[in-house]
Design an enzyme around this catalytic site. Structure first.
Site, PDB file in Angstrom:
ATOM      1  N   THR A 154      -1.285   6.611  -3.155  1.00 42.50           N
ATOM      2  CA  THR A 154      -0.662   7.114  -1.358  1.00 42.50           C
ATOM      3  C   THR A 154       0.507   6.584  -0.748  1.00 42.50           C
ATOM      4  O   THR A 154       1.737   7.030  -0.441  1.00 42.50           O
ATOM      5  CB  THR A 154      -2.132   6.860  -0.402  1.00 42.50           C
ATOM      6  OG1 THR A 154      -3.647   7.517  -1.690  1.00 42.50           O
ATOM      7  CG2 THR A 154      -1.507   8.227   0.895  1.00 42.50           C
ATOM      8  N   GLY A 164      -2.432   1.957   1.894  1.00 44.50           N
ATOM      9  CA  GLY A 164      -3.702   3.241   1.700  1.00 44.50           C
ATOM     10  C   GLY A 164      -4.775   2.526   2.081  1.00 44.50           C
ATOM     11  O   GLY A 164      -5.191   1.692   2.069  1.00 44.50           O
ATOM     12  N   ALA A 165      -6.683   3.241   1.731  1.00 43.08           N
ATOM     13  CA  ALA A 165      -7.203   3.076   1.532  1.00 43.08           C
ATOM     14  C   ALA A 165      -8.066   3.172   0.318  1.00 43.08           C
ATOM     15  O   ALA A 165      -8.307   4.413  -0.044  1.00 43.08           O
ATOM     16  CB  ALA A 165      -7.941   2.610   2.753  1.00 43.08           C
ATOM     17  N   GLU A 193      -1.937  -7.326   0.796  1.00 40.03           N
ATOM     18  CA  GLU A 193      -1.647  -6.883   1.714  1.00 40.03           C
ATOM     19  C   GLU A 193      -2.846  -6.828   2.865  1.00 40.03           C
ATOM     20  O   GLU A 193      -2.001  -6.733   3.876  1.00 40.03           O
ATOM     21  CB  GLU A 193      -2.619  -5.335   1.557  1.00 40.03           C
ATOM     22  CG  GLU A 193      -2.241  -4.679  -0.064  1.00 40.03           C
ATOM     23  CD  GLU A 193      -3.063  -3.797  -0.745  1.00 40.03           C
ATOM     24  OE1 GLU A 193      -4.315  -3.521  -0.930  1.00 40.03           O
ATOM     25  OE2 GLU A 193      -2.178  -2.494  -1.236  1.00 40.03           O
ATOM     26  N   LYS A 201     -11.148   9.957   1.451  1.00 38.35           N
ATOM     27  CA  LYS A 201     -11.586   8.300   1.298  1.00 38.35           C
ATOM     28  C   LYS A 201     -12.218   7.884   2.602  1.00 38.35           C
ATOM     29  O   LYS A 201     -13.112   6.707   2.719  1.00 38.35           O
ATOM     30  CB  LYS A 201     -10.331   7.847   1.310  1.00 38.35           C
ATOM     31  CG  LYS A 201      -9.103   7.743   0.384  1.00 38.35           C
ATOM     32  CD  LYS A 201      -9.813   6.984  -0.871  1.00 38.35           C
ATOM     33  CE  LYS A 201      -8.785   7.312  -1.815  1.00 38.35           C
ATOM     34  NZ  LYS A 201      -7.775   6.467  -1.553  1.00 38.35           N
TER      35      LYS A 201
END
Ligand code: DER
Length: 230
Positions: free
Chosen positions: A31, A84-85, A105, A123
Site C-alpha cells: 500500500t 500501511g498496516a 517505520e 485491515k
C-alpha cells in the site's frame, strides 16, 4: 474494485494531503508502494517534497520513481508519515511489521507530526491479534529472548506459536541486521500492557504494536473511502 485499486484509492487520498515543502516519511509494503507511485506522479507534476524512506526496499522504489529522499538524520523532524498496516484496531492501535520494516517505520513515524495510515478495508479489526505480531529481536541469544517473550506473554494471559521468520533457507534479516519473531497470540485485549512488557525484554529491539502514533487512517472499502480518527 480489486485490492490493488483499493490500495491506490487510499494512497491517492493520502497524497492529496501532501503540500509543497513538506517532509514526508514514506512507509513500506504494497500500500505504501502505491503511495510512492502516486507521489511520483505529483512530483513529476511539480510538487516539491523531501522524503525519508522506512526501508531499503522503499528507498529503491523512490529512487526508481524519482521521488527525492534523504536519510532521516538529514531531516529529523517530518511533517507527515504515510504508511500501511497489517491490522487497524480500536483507537487506531496498529499491528505493523508484515514487511519486516517495523523498526525504521516506528522511528520515522515517531519523528513525524502526523501519521496517516492507508489500507484496504480488510485491515480494520475489532481487536488486534489475528495477524501474528512481529517482534524484532537481536540475534544474540534469540532462544533466551524467545523464552522470556513467552513468559511475559503468559503473564498477560497470552499464548500461541512464536516462530522465527524465514527468508528462503535461512532466517529473515531486517535492514537493521536483526531477526523477526512472529507471535500468533490470536487476540491482544491490552496492547499497551503487551507493548511495555515486550520492550522490557533486553533482547527485544522493537515490536509491531504502534500505539498512539497514527493520527488518521484512510481505509478503502468496496463502498468507497472512509477516514478513521483515534
Ligand atoms: O510491514 C509493514 O508494516 C507494512 O506497512 C504492512 O503493515 C502493510 O503491508 P501491505 O500494505 O502490503 O498490506
Amino acid at each position: 474494485a480489486d485490492a490493488a485499486e483499493l490500495k491506490t484509492a487510499a494512497a491517492r487520498a493520502a497524497a492529496d494531503e501532501i503540500r509543497d515543502g513538506m517532509r514526508v516519511g514514506i512507509g513500506t509494503g504494497s500500500t505504501a508502494e502505491a503511495f510512492v507511485r502516486v507521489l511520483a506522479e505529483r512530483v513529476s507534476g511539480g510538487l516539491s517534497i523531501v522524503g525519508v524512506a522506512t526501508s531499503e526496499r522503499t528507498e529503491a522504489l523512490c529512487r526508481a520513481c524519482s521521488v527525492p529522499t534523504v536519510p532521516l538524520d538529514e531531516c529529523p523532524e517530518l511533517d507527515v508519515t504515510v504508511d500501511g498496516a497489517d491490522e487497524i484496531g480500536p483507537g487506531l492501535a496498529l499491528i505493523k511489521g508484515g514487511g519486516g520494516a517495523l523498526l525504521r517505520e516506528k522511528i520515522v513515524a515517531s519523528a513525524s507530526k502526523r501519521m496517516i495510515v492507508i489500507a484496504d478495508g480488510t485491515k480494520v479489526v475489532e481487536m488486534l491479534g489475528a495477524f501474528p505480531l512481529p517482534i524484532e529481536v537481536n540475534g544474540f541469544g534469540v532462544f533466551a529472548t524467545y523464552l522470556q517473550i513467552r513468559k511475559v506473554a503468559a503473564s498477560l494471559g497470552l499464548s500461541g506459536d512464536i516462530t522465527v521468520r524465514k527468508a528462503g533457507e535461512g532466517p529473515f534479516i531486517t535492514d537493521g541486521g536483526h531477526l523477526i519473531l512472529d507471535a500468533s497470540f490470536r487476540r491482544i485485549p491490552d496492547p499497551e500492557a503487551l507493548s511495555r512488557a515486550l520492550l522490557d525484554v533486553p533482547g527485544v529491539v522493537q515490536h509491531g504494536l504502534f500505539i498512539g502514533l497514527a493520527s488518521e487512517a484512510i481505509v478503502a472499502g468496496s463502498g468507497g473511502l472512509s477516514r478513521i480518527k483515534p
